[in-house]
Design a protein around this motif. Structure first.
Motif, short mmCIF file in Angstrom:
data_model
loop_
_atom_site.label_atom_id
_atom_site.label_comp_id
_atom_site.label_asym_id
_atom_site.label_seq_id
_atom_site.Cartn_x
_atom_site.Cartn_y
_atom_site.Cartn_z
N PRO A 1 32.92 -29.36 21.61
CA PRO A 1 32.86 -27.93 21.31
C PRO A 1 32.38 -27.10 22.51
N THR B 1 29.93 -35.46 16.56
CA THR B 1 30.43 -34.56 17.58
C THR B 1 29.70 -34.79 18.89
N ARG C 1 23.54 -15.77 10.76
CA ARG C 1 22.82 -16.53 9.75
C ARG C 1 21.34 -16.20 9.82
N ARG D 1 23.49 -22.67 24.88
CA ARG D 1 24.26 -23.92 24.93
C ARG D 1 23.87 -24.79 26.12
N GLN E 1 32.39 -23.40 22.33
CA GLN E 1 31.78 -22.22 21.66
C GLN E 1 32.16 -20.90 22.34
N ASP F 1 35.38 -26.54 19.33
CA ASP F 1 35.00 -25.46 18.40
C ASP F 1 34.78 -24.23 19.26
N TYR G 1 36.38 -19.84 14.84
CA TYR G 1 35.64 -19.04 13.87
C TYR G 1 35.27 -17.70 14.48
N PHE G 2 35.10 -16.69 13.61
CA PHE G 2 34.42 -15.49 14.13
C PHE G 2 32.95 -15.62 13.79
N TYR G 3 32.13 -14.99 14.59
CA TYR G 3 30.68 -15.15 14.44
C TYR G 3 30.19 -14.60 13.10
N SER G 4 29.34 -15.40 12.46
CA SER G 4 28.75 -15.01 11.18
C SER G 4 27.23 -15.14 11.34
N PHE H 1 23.12 -19.44 17.47
CA PHE H 1 23.89 -18.97 16.31
C PHE H 1 23.76 -19.90 15.10
N CYS H 2 23.14 -21.06 15.28
CA CYS H 2 23.35 -22.16 14.32
C CYS H 2 22.15 -22.41 13.39
N GLN I 1 25.34 -34.77 14.46
CA GLN I 1 25.55 -33.42 15.01
C GLN I 1 25.71 -33.48 16.51
N ILE J 1 26.71 -22.98 7.01
CA ILE J 1 27.02 -22.70 8.41
C ILE J 1 27.54 -21.28 8.63
N ARG J 2 28.34 -20.78 7.67
CA ARG J 2 28.78 -19.39 7.75
C ARG J 2 28.57 -18.74 6.39
N ILE K 1 33.80 -19.80 19.02
CA ILE K 1 33.38 -18.66 18.18
C ILE K 1 33.76 -17.37 18.90
N1 SAM Z 1 26.93 -30.14 16.04
C1 SAM Z 1 28.25 -29.74 16.24
C2 SAM Z 1 28.36 -28.99 17.55
O1 SAM Z 1 27.43 -28.80 18.25
O2 SAM Z 1 29.44 -28.62 17.87
C3 SAM Z 1 28.81 -28.99 15.05
C4 SAM Z 1 27.99 -27.96 14.47
S1 SAM Z 1 28.59 -26.90 13.21
C5 SAM Z 1 28.47 -27.83 11.78
C6 SAM Z 1 30.31 -26.76 13.47
C7 SAM Z 1 30.73 -25.51 14.16
O3 SAM Z 1 30.48 -24.36 13.37
C8 SAM Z 1 30.03 -25.19 15.47
O4 SAM Z 1 30.49 -25.97 16.53
C9 SAM Z 1 30.34 -23.73 15.65
O5 SAM Z 1 31.55 -23.51 16.34
C10 SAM Z 1 30.49 -23.24 14.21
N2 SAM Z 1 29.37 -22.36 13.84
C11 SAM Z 1 28.08 -22.69 13.75
N3 SAM Z 1 27.34 -21.62 13.42
C12 SAM Z 1 28.20 -20.57 13.33
C13 SAM Z 1 28.03 -19.20 13.03
N4 SAM Z 1 26.84 -18.68 12.81
N5 SAM Z 1 29.14 -18.41 13.01
C14 SAM Z 1 30.36 -18.94 13.26
N6 SAM Z 1 30.57 -20.23 13.54
C15 SAM Z 1 29.50 -21.05 13.59
#
Ligand code: SAM
Ligand code: SF4
Length: 512
Positions: free
Chosen positions: A333, A306, A409, A347, A335, A373, A404-407, A230-231, A268, A118-119, A375
């Motif tokens: 979340p 979630t 991917r 989103r 974001q 959650d 979290y801070f943005y990472s 971002f995911c 998820q 994820i990060r 970012i």
């Molecule tokens: N499906 C869930 C949702 O939609 O909230 C959880 C997804 S993820 C496993 C958990 C969290 O990681 C996300 O809600 C987001 O805040 C964070 N996340 C995901 N990708 C990220 C990224 N590239 N950089 C930083 N945080 C990230």
């Protein structure tokens, strides 16, 4: 003194257990925070779904005796609860192949790491960890396998880059583990990273690992169709698919019969659960599924994670309100608090839409706990956008937040479309501001619970003292209280009067 008796004695329900609102002493502002801050990430240990304290923990079986097996496997899991839940499916498949779990990797025939992408930091931690198995492999010829999201993302590259990896298996390919292990035992490399449109492992009965025997995860769906920019999850876990509702209810019932008293329904995006019951010609929505699980017994607590703000429905909220044993707690979340950034994140909602959803939750479930959650420093985020996140946090006053801070991917929509243009120090400064604000809100949330009574599910002894129980409230808050002379056991419900709090724990005494 189980909950039934407490109810009779006290006449309490989840609505009337909340009454007074005194303020904790000022010194509690300086109490030790339960948050674990690692490299500017913060995850709260209160919430089991993202339990940072369990990252990389070696797993051993709760239900089965490892000595009855010819061979041993060692497994470590990283990332979200789905990964931890998947490790229990892997353990079940391996048990059937004659492998029992061990907590000591040096005595294992097979070492597995169930990974998270994820990060970037998660991937770096796991790569470093892999190298720590090199000496054992050299000495004992141990097979080493990488499972999960990193396996899916990096595929055969892992075999090349790490040199010590024998097996690379994606999240939908665990059924092929036995065949791949056989291949690896002959010196070949075993890779299967095929994603599936229908694999849900519905028929596999997970082997509960490191369980307290009271709480368990039940996976209800896999994958994700949302494509948040971002995911990486849609790429590593594939398309969304929902598991057969009968198998979910059967698994939860089996857990209850074995003495478990809480299940967390995992996905998820649980609110988009959708399963067609051909026998009854009935569509099972998430609300209906939750109801079916709640009806197993009023003594079985039901949690879920979630929820995506766009998918959570009034039907879900009213179902939570209807059943006392469905926990009054929603992880929603956000974001970002900026509509502009939310659009770039794909989103599919705006700040105003999210706020309206929170208002609706509070209208239907006035005492519900809320977590999120968020970012900081996503591509193009300005100070004004950051202020929008800040003020949204002020509005929602979350009980719990994962920040979290943005990472960036590789392969995600954001990596392809937008420049990762917010400097790292700015991302981290903004994250710190959000963390500081959330600390105030989470402490206030704990303070609001002082001088009130809560129904607590006992999960076991307090880590610090065998004279104290450890349990959780409906809102997932940790409660520690002395055992005194009551004849209680783990898995019992008890009413606890909260006398004090720290930022992460409520401290109370049993009500009599
Ligand atoms: N499906 C869930 C949702 O939609 O909230 C959880 C997804 S993820 C496993 C958990 C969290 O990681 C996300 O809600 C987001 O805040 C964070 N996340 C995901 N990708 C990220 C990224 N590239 N950089 C930083 N945080 C990230
Ligand atoms: Fe990732 Fe968005 Fe799916 Fe959550 S909903 S797993 S953040 S793509």
């Amino acid at each position: 003194m189980v909950w039934d008796r407490m109810l009779q004695n006290k006449g309490l329900s989840k609505y009337n257990s909340v009454n007074i609102l005194p303020i904790c002493q000022l010194h509690l502002f300086f109490a030790i925070f339960a948050h674990l801050i690692q490299a500017m990430e913060i995850l709260d240990i209160q919430n089991k779904v993202h339990d940072e304290s369990k990252q990389g923990e070696a797993y051993s079986p709760f239900e089965l005796d490892a000595n009855q097996y010819k061979k041993r496997f060692y497994i470590e899991s990283y990332g979200c609860a789905m990964n931890f839940s998947d490790s229990e499916i892997v353990a079940s498949i391996l048990n059937d192949e004659g492998f029992g779990a061990t907590k000591n990797f040096e005595e294992a025939d097979l070492i597995l790491i169930n990974t998270c992408s994820i990060r970037e930091k998660a991937e770096l931690t796991i790569r470093k960890r892999l190298t720590e198995f090199r000496a054992t492999k050299k000495k004992n010829g141990t097979l080493i396998g990488v499972l999960g999201c990193m396996a899916e993302r990096l595929k055969a590259k892992l075999l090349e880059e790490e040199k010590l990896v024998d097996l690379v298996i994606g999240p939908d390919a665990y059924r092929s583990l036995p065949g791949l292990i056989e291949e690896a035992e002959t010196g070949q490399k075993g890779v299967n990273v095929l994603l599936s449109r229908d694999e849900t492992y519905a028929d596999i009965s997970p082997v509960r690992l490191n369980s307290n025997g009271v709480t368990a995860f039940v996976s209800i769906m896999r994958g994700c169709n949302n494509m948040c920019s971002f995911c990486v999850v849609p790429f590593t876990r594939g398309r969304e698919r929902s598991r057969d509702a009968y198998s979910i209810v059967a698994e939860a019932k089996d857990l209850f019969d074995k003495g478990y008293r809480e299940v967390t329904l995992l996905g998820q995006n649980v609110d988009s659960y959708y399963w067609m019951d051909e026998k009854k010609d009935e569509i099972v929505t998430f609300a209906k599924l939750m109801e079916k699980v709640a009806l197993i017994s009023p003594l079985l607590r039901v949690r879920f994670s979630t929820s995506h703000p766009k998918d959570i429905t009034d039907e879900v909220l009213f179902t939570i309100a209807k059943y006392e044993n469905i926990c009054n707690y929603i992880h929603l979340p956000v974001q970002s608090g900026s509509s502009r950034v939310l659009q770039l994140m794909n989103r599919t909602y705006t700040r105003e839409w999210y706020i309206a959803k929170v208002n609706r939750i509070r209208e239907i479930l006035p005492t519900a706990g809320l977590s999120t959650d968020i970012i900081t420093g996503f591509c193009t985020e300005t100070e004004e956008d950051h202020q929008d996140s800040y003020t949204l946090m002020e509005y929602c006053k979350y009980d719990l937040a994962y920040m979290y801070f943005y990472s960036e991917r590789p392969g995600t929509l954001a990596a392809k479309r937008y420049e990762d243009d917010v400097p790292e120090d700015v991302k981290k400064r903004r994250l710190q501001e959000i963390i500081d604000l959330h600390r105030i809100h989470s402490l206030e949330s704990m303070q609001r619970d002082v001088n009130k009574a809560f129904k607590v599910l006992i999960e076991g002894n307090s880590k610090k003292s065998d004279e104290h129980w450890f349990g959780r409230t409906d809102h997932n808050k940790v409660v520690i209280f002395p055992k005194e002379n009551y004849n209680l056991n783990k898995g019992d419900y008890v009413n606890v009067f909260v006398k004090e709090c720290t930022a992460g724990t409520l401290l109370g005494t049993i009500e009599n």
